[in-house]
Design an enzyme around this catalytic site. Sequence first.
Site, PDB file in Angstrom:
ATOM      1  N   LEU A 205       0.862  -1.199   0.000  1.00  0.00           N
ATOM      2  CA  LEU A 205       0.000   0.000   0.000  1.00  0.00           C
ATOM      3  C   LEU A 205       0.886   1.232   0.000  1.00  0.00           C
ATOM      4  O   LEU A 205       1.671   1.412   0.929  1.00  0.00           O
ATOM      5  CB  LEU A 205      -0.825   0.063   1.302  1.00  0.00           C
ATOM      6  CG  LEU A 205      -1.877  -1.004   1.550  1.00  0.00           C
ATOM      7  CD1 LEU A 205      -2.358  -0.896   2.993  1.00  0.00           C
ATOM      8  CD2 LEU A 205      -3.046  -0.826   0.591  1.00  0.00           C
ATOM      9  N   HIS A 206       0.795   2.059  -1.028  1.00  0.00           N
ATOM     10  CA  HIS A 206       1.617   3.267  -0.963  1.00  0.00           C
ATOM     11  C   HIS A 206       1.012   4.472  -1.669  1.00  0.00           C
ATOM     12  O   HIS A 206       1.484   5.582  -1.513  1.00  0.00           O
ATOM     13  CB  HIS A 206       3.000   3.012  -1.560  1.00  0.00           C
ATOM     14  CG  HIS A 206       2.999   3.003  -3.059  1.00  0.00           C
ATOM     15  ND1 HIS A 206       2.588   1.919  -3.782  1.00  0.00           N
ATOM     16  CD2 HIS A 206       3.319   3.960  -3.962  1.00  0.00           C
ATOM     17  CE1 HIS A 206       2.673   2.207  -5.066  1.00  0.00           C
ATOM     18  NE2 HIS A 206       3.113   3.440  -5.213  1.00  0.00           N
TER      19      HIS A 206
END
Length: 360
Positions: A205-206
């Site tokens: 997740l970024h």
Amino acid sequence: MKIVTVVGARPQFVKASVVSEALKSVCEEVLVHTGQHYDKNMSDVFFEELGIPRPAYNLGVGSGSHGHQTGEMLMKIEDVLLQEKPDVMLVYGDTNSTLAGALAASKLHIPVAHVEAGLRSYNMRMPEEQNRVLTDHISQWLFCPTQTAADNLQKEGVTRGVEITGDVMLDSVLHFLEVAKKNPQKTAVFAQLGIQPKHYRLATLHRAETTDGGLEAILRIFRAFEQLPQQVVLPIHPRTRPLAERAITEGGFRNIQLIDPVGYLEMLLLTSNACQVLTDSGGLQKEAWFMEVPCVTLRRETEWVETLAGGWNVLADLTTEDILQKALHTQVDAAARGRMPFGDGKASEKIANALKKDAE
Ligand code: UD1
């Protein structure tokens, strides 16, 4: 022929590794690292593992708001171009480093080659979409990974210089997965993390759209991860780490193993051996597809629409219910994989040959 190549972020190091190799016999390449990614495990490890030539310039730009980051890159790249006087500027993908490289060159009338041209999410709020569209419209060579990408360009009236080469990330996966499998230091990753191949899910997740939702957004995602029957291994991008750590403490989650970002070779091993990938990354969706691992994409849209065929990749809203529904109940259809939309693993060679041909 002299080419200046601008890279700055993790996925660009991966793409440059295979293209730089193919360019060796064709031209002189001067590699410029903007410094967008600067941590050891976000940058140095990629150069060490993938045999990428040392950058001739590291501009040390680092983090900042979009305007500051892109503006500083633009000024510093212009200085490099005035000194090096290249024939071509080569850029990859859709980061701020891509746009800065393309724009600096275009203003100096240096022709731009864009690898991974034509990708569209049709969501102009994404910084990546802005970077892609702008870069494509000032490029002279547009190397498209897929037919869909070329079709997208045509819809915008861009047809000159468009070539479908296949995806350089496929070249890279085919080569480096074999390298990783033979390296005992890398295959030790499973024992180090205490996981069994095929008995864990892998998540990343970024993206700004994910982290902009704050702690609540991460909690909704983690509540879904917590209910999955296998442990979720989550190498965490520095952007997401503070929120992720708070969410784990607040939610008391026990099924999520948060780990530092890993290098490319370990990431390929972790991906190919996962029973499922859950991600908001563009590159990882596709790597999962290459390695025949089902993927849940934690976004409303994807640029890589080919991966959706047969349920190999499904989009999930960022709600606990939708993520759980998609992660637990999606069936994949092996027959949908008959077509190879991403080329034959020789995209880098095609790019090098096209540049060479035009230089002659
Ligand atoms: C960038 C790209 C994104 C790509 C991603 C790959 C843009 C607009 N976004 O996102 O398209 O998918 O790279 O990973 O170019 N940070 C560190 N150390 C680092 C790098 C970043 O601590 O080595 C932190 C900083 O707090 C920084 C934040 O991460 O502010 C975000 O970094 P940034 O380079 O702005 O964007 P990415 O999220 O990495």
